[in-house]
Scaffold this active site. Structure first.
Site, PDB file in Angstrom:
ATOM      1  N   SER A 584       0.841  -1.193   0.000  1.00 54.95           N
ATOM      2  CA  SER A 584       0.000   0.000   0.000  1.00 54.95           C
ATOM      3  C   SER A 584       0.887   1.257   0.000  1.00 54.95           C
ATOM      4  O   SER A 584       1.699   1.435  -0.906  1.00 54.95           O
ATOM      5  CB  SER A 584      -0.952  -0.028   1.201  1.00 54.95           C
ATOM      6  OG  SER A 584      -1.944   0.958   1.082  1.00 54.95           O
ATOM      7  N   ASP A 672      -9.027  -5.729  -4.893  1.00 51.88           N
ATOM      8  CA  ASP A 672      -8.617  -4.612  -4.034  1.00 51.88           C
ATOM      9  C   ASP A 672      -9.497  -3.402  -4.327  1.00 51.88           C
ATOM     10  O   ASP A 672      -9.514  -2.889  -5.440  1.00 51.88           O
ATOM     11  CB  ASP A 672      -7.143  -4.294  -4.288  1.00 51.88           C
ATOM     12  CG  ASP A 672      -6.568  -3.300  -3.292  1.00 51.88           C
ATOM     13  OD1 ASP A 672      -7.344  -2.691  -2.531  1.00 51.88           O
ATOM     14  OD2 ASP A 672      -5.341  -3.137  -3.280  1.00 51.88           O
ATOM     15  N   HIS A 704      -7.107  -5.945  -0.598  1.00 47.40           N
ATOM     16  CA  HIS A 704      -5.948  -5.093  -0.386  1.00 47.40           C
ATOM     17  C   HIS A 704      -4.872  -5.743   0.476  1.00 47.40           C
ATOM     18  O   HIS A 704      -3.678  -5.578   0.218  1.00 47.40           O
ATOM     19  CB  HIS A 704      -6.405  -3.781   0.249  1.00 47.40           C
ATOM     20  CG  HIS A 704      -5.338  -2.733   0.336  1.00 47.40           C
ATOM     21  ND1 HIS A 704      -4.665  -2.268  -0.776  1.00 47.40           N
ATOM     22  CD2 HIS A 704      -4.820  -2.056   1.397  1.00 47.40           C
ATOM     23  CE1 HIS A 704      -3.779  -1.356  -0.405  1.00 47.40           C
ATOM     24  NE2 HIS A 704      -3.851  -1.210   0.906  1.00 47.40           N
TER      25      HIS A 704
END
Length: 730
Positions: A584, A672, A704
């Site tokens: 991320s 995601d 995610h």
């Protein structure tokens, strides 16, 4: 001397299977069993999560202990050996009644996918079962940690929970009454056709909450075997985190604003919300202001006070929170724990995480909680009258302390360290003013790992200091193997967390433990903007992503390499074998690092990275993040401007793609919702077009976090093989 020899894939997978199999405690409940000659006895019921990589399953099991409080010395606890664990099949939620005599379980059957039951168990077996699906009063029960709850009334005759509103079918819309939040002839989107269109879009709460759209509060009457959907919730909010009032004649809940549309809620403490009370006749009242974010309401044992957490709306998604106290008799609100702007090194650093379900002391005067403090998670207690915060975790046992429950002043905590697998410890909370005398008893022996952990405190150089928030420092955790001959040069894995407003704790981490055992050193960096260092640190990163955080990580790497004492002089970090990984925002930083320092890093692995904030703008469930991190203002009616898009592009790692030399492994989740997998594809194509080494693994069913058990095992194996290949470890 070179580092550990290259390991074969089978050995790497076996190691990961061993480490990921260490169970993680997720809940605890205590009941007083009575008195024996030696002292008062408690039954401790716990639930654990355990990964089973062969079958690709995440198991949940129950385990029980008997604890005996010594009559001669009340702080002494005798611990009897636990019963063998028992597997929990199909349990979505469970909750013990206040007396501990009953247990409510929401269960989903494996034979009938999606069929849900509410079971009530006693010491003599199942007492009642309600077929929730057949009753047809609502949709699926919410089992998540954001909205979900399963709460007993004080009389132990009713159970409160949250479920999805029963949507009208395509053929008919009159099979069940809608909640007050939705007009009986209109869906949540305002459709007034009277019948449901099968293609109608249903707005939901984003990543990790994709099946959650319109929650309703539900009450099951155990004796009557009925379910009622409570009326009176304001139409502009979605209710969750509900609990009973002390007299059982009403409930409290958090309501999140869902107009004009829903933004992602998971890991976001900055969503507009408020605390409400609702009686069983449908009369609802907002108990606090409606311009903040609130969460974790907890009622005192005497029923006189509510505490809850409060933060700001929009801005950083992870922030330092305040603890508010609502006096139910006087109907007044006061600050119990304020936001900490800039803590001193050894002081309490603020509140950053949810309160456990049971956090009140028996005297209704004190609240116990866990929170980040620099690189640690510590245990604290705040006195409601003096507002003094005292640390309860043992200073001799450095690591992570997380409160699971406190009942009758007996605390149960989950302890772990980067070199020690999770375990439980118990202690009685001393009388007010004597908290420092707390004495902890572990329930079992710690399972130690052969690695060395060093804590680094790092200050930016004058050139890297933020003039608006001058003088801030940050931290890092260095994990090195201790099974290699003295003087061995080991490769360094730089591990960068996401968020960006989250952090690495000194707690059990399967990835770091596995890499260190394989002969890598691992540097886990808590750059400025991480939680646990005060609100000033968090705010300092606003508008400075892609520069301040990147420089902090690089400064931490250079500090670790040059600081020989950080490695205890047992091993040496090889400056020519440095690699980087992150997910991320951690992937965002990893790609910045290999672009801004192209000759320094030899390989890179990233999970669902943010590559181009400008192209991510319309595809993320938290579109406001793209503005706030850039230092730009956000509003629901915001439209992108050329200036905003230019800022987003300039701060994104895609601009450094032409300079990237390090081979890149991309790990992407096909489902995601937070960072579209097309972000990773954008970098993949940019590197492929330039002939740069790149490999992409696509996990079609993952979101995610890439947190499916088989996916985690696959990612660890491929990460290690990628690093071994490009560091030329033989």
């Amino acid at each position: 001397m070179e580092s550990l020899a290259r390991m074969e894939p089978g050995a790497i997978s076996t190691l990961f299977r061993e480490y990921s199999a260490h169970p993680i405690p997720i809940s605890a409940f205590l009941t007083i069993d009575g008195n024996i000659l030696k002292g008062r006895t408690f039954n401790l019921s716990t639930e654990w999560s355990q990964s089973e990589t062969v079958g690709g399953a995440r198991l949940r099991y129950a385990q029980q202990w008997v604890l005996i409080q010594n009559n001669n010395k009340e702080t002494d606890i005798d611990i009897l050996p636990p019963n063998p664990g028992s597997l929990l099949h199909g349990e979505l939620l469970s909750s013990y009644s206040p007396s501990g005599d009953l247990k409510a379980v929401v269960r989903e059957t494996s034979s009938q996918r999606g069929h849900q039951f509410l079971e009530v168990w006693s010491n003599y077996g199942m007492k009642k079962v309600l077929d929730l699906t057949a009753l047809n009063k609502h949709g699926r029960v919410y089992e998540d940690g954001q909205f979900g709850c399963l709460a007993w009334s004080a009389c132990e005759s009713r159970v409160l929970y949250v479920a999805e509103w029963k949507r009208p079918t395509v053929e008919s819309s009159d099979s069940a009454s809608s909640p007050s939040a939705v007009d009986s002839t209109a869906g949540p989107s305002g459709d007034c056709s009277g019948k449901e269109d099968g293609h109608l879009f249903w707005d939901d709460w984003g990543e990790g909450l994709t099946s959650k759209s319109v929650p309703v509060l539900c009450v099951a009457d155990v004796g009557k075997g009925t379910v009622t959907v409570l009326q009176g919730v304001p139409p502009h909010v979605s209710p969750g985190q509900a609990l009973w009032a002390h007299d059982g004649q009403g409930v409290f809940f958090v309501g999140w604003w869902h107009e004009p549309f829903r933004l992602g809620l998971r890991f976001c403490s900055n969503r507009r919300s408020a605390l409400f009370s609702l009686d069983l006749e449908g009369n609802c009242e907002c108990l606090c202001g409606d311009t903040n974010s609130v969460s974790s309401p907890r009622l005192s044992p005497d029923g006189c006070f509510l505490v809850y957490l409060q933060g700001q709306v929009f801005g950083p998604h992870g922030q330092c929170l305040s603890m508010q106290q609502y006096d139910l008799e006087k109907r007044t609100i006061s600050v119990l724990v304020d936001v900490v702007q800039r803590p001193k090194k050894e002081d309490f650093a603020g509140l950053y995480e949810a309160l456990p379900p049971r956090c009140w002391a028996a005297d209704s005067q004190r609240v116990v909680f866990s929170s980040a403090r620099r690189n640690w998670r510590d245990l604290f207690v705040v006195d409601r009258t003096t507002r003094r915060v005292t640390r309860l975790s043992d200073p001799e046992i450095v690591g992570s302390w997380k409160l699971l429950t406190i009942q009758n002043d007996l605390m149960v905590v989950h302890c772990s360290h980067l070199n020690e697998a999770p375990r439980l410890a118990v202690a009685f909370l001393p009388s007010a003013g004597l908290e420092a005398q707390v004495s902890w008893d572990p329930l079992d022996e710690g399972r130690l790992l052969g690695v060395i952990v060093d804590i680094l405190d790092i200050s930016p150089t004058p050139q890297e200091d933020n003039p608006e928030y001058s003088g801030l420092d940050f931290g890092a955790l260095l994990v090195t193997p201790n099974h290699l001959p003295s003087g061995t040069k080991v490769p360094l894995v730089v591990f960068v967390h996401g968020g960006p407003h989250s952090q690495f704790f000194t707690e059990w981490n399967v990835t770091s433990a596995g890499l260190a055992t394989l002969g890598f050193a691992v540097l886990m960096v808590n750059y400025r903007g991480s939680t646990g260092f005060g609100q000033d640190s968090i705010l300092s990163l606003t508008g400075n992503i892609g520069s301040q955080d990147v420089k902090d990580v690089q400064r931490a790497v250079l500090t670790a390499i040059s600081d020989q004492t950080a490695c205890d002089k047992a091993v040496t970090l090889d400056p020519n074998k440095v690699v980087v990984m992150g997910g991320s925002h951690g992937g965002f930083l990893a790609c910045h690092l290999i672009g801004q320092y192209p000759d320094f890093y030899k390989a890179c692995v990233v999970r669902n990275p943010v590559i181009n904030a400008a192209t991510l703008l319309g595809t993320s469930d938290i579109v406001d993040w793209r503005y706030s991190c850039m230092g730009l203002q956000y509003s629901y009616d915001q439209l992108p401007t050329p200036e905003a898009l230019t800022t987003m592009l300039q701060k994104s790692p895609i601009t450094h793609a032409p300079q990237i030399k390090a081979p890149v492994l991309l790990l992407l989740g096909g489902k995601d919702r937070r960072v579209s997998p097309h972000q990773g594809l954008e970098l993949y194509r940019a590197l492929k077009s330039r002939g740069s080494p790149v490999r992409l693994l696509w996990f079609e069913e993952d979101g995610h976090s890439l947190d499916r058990v088989d996916t985690q095992a696959d990612c660890f194996l491929n990460t290690v093989l990628w690093f071994q290949q490009h560091l030329h470890l033989h």
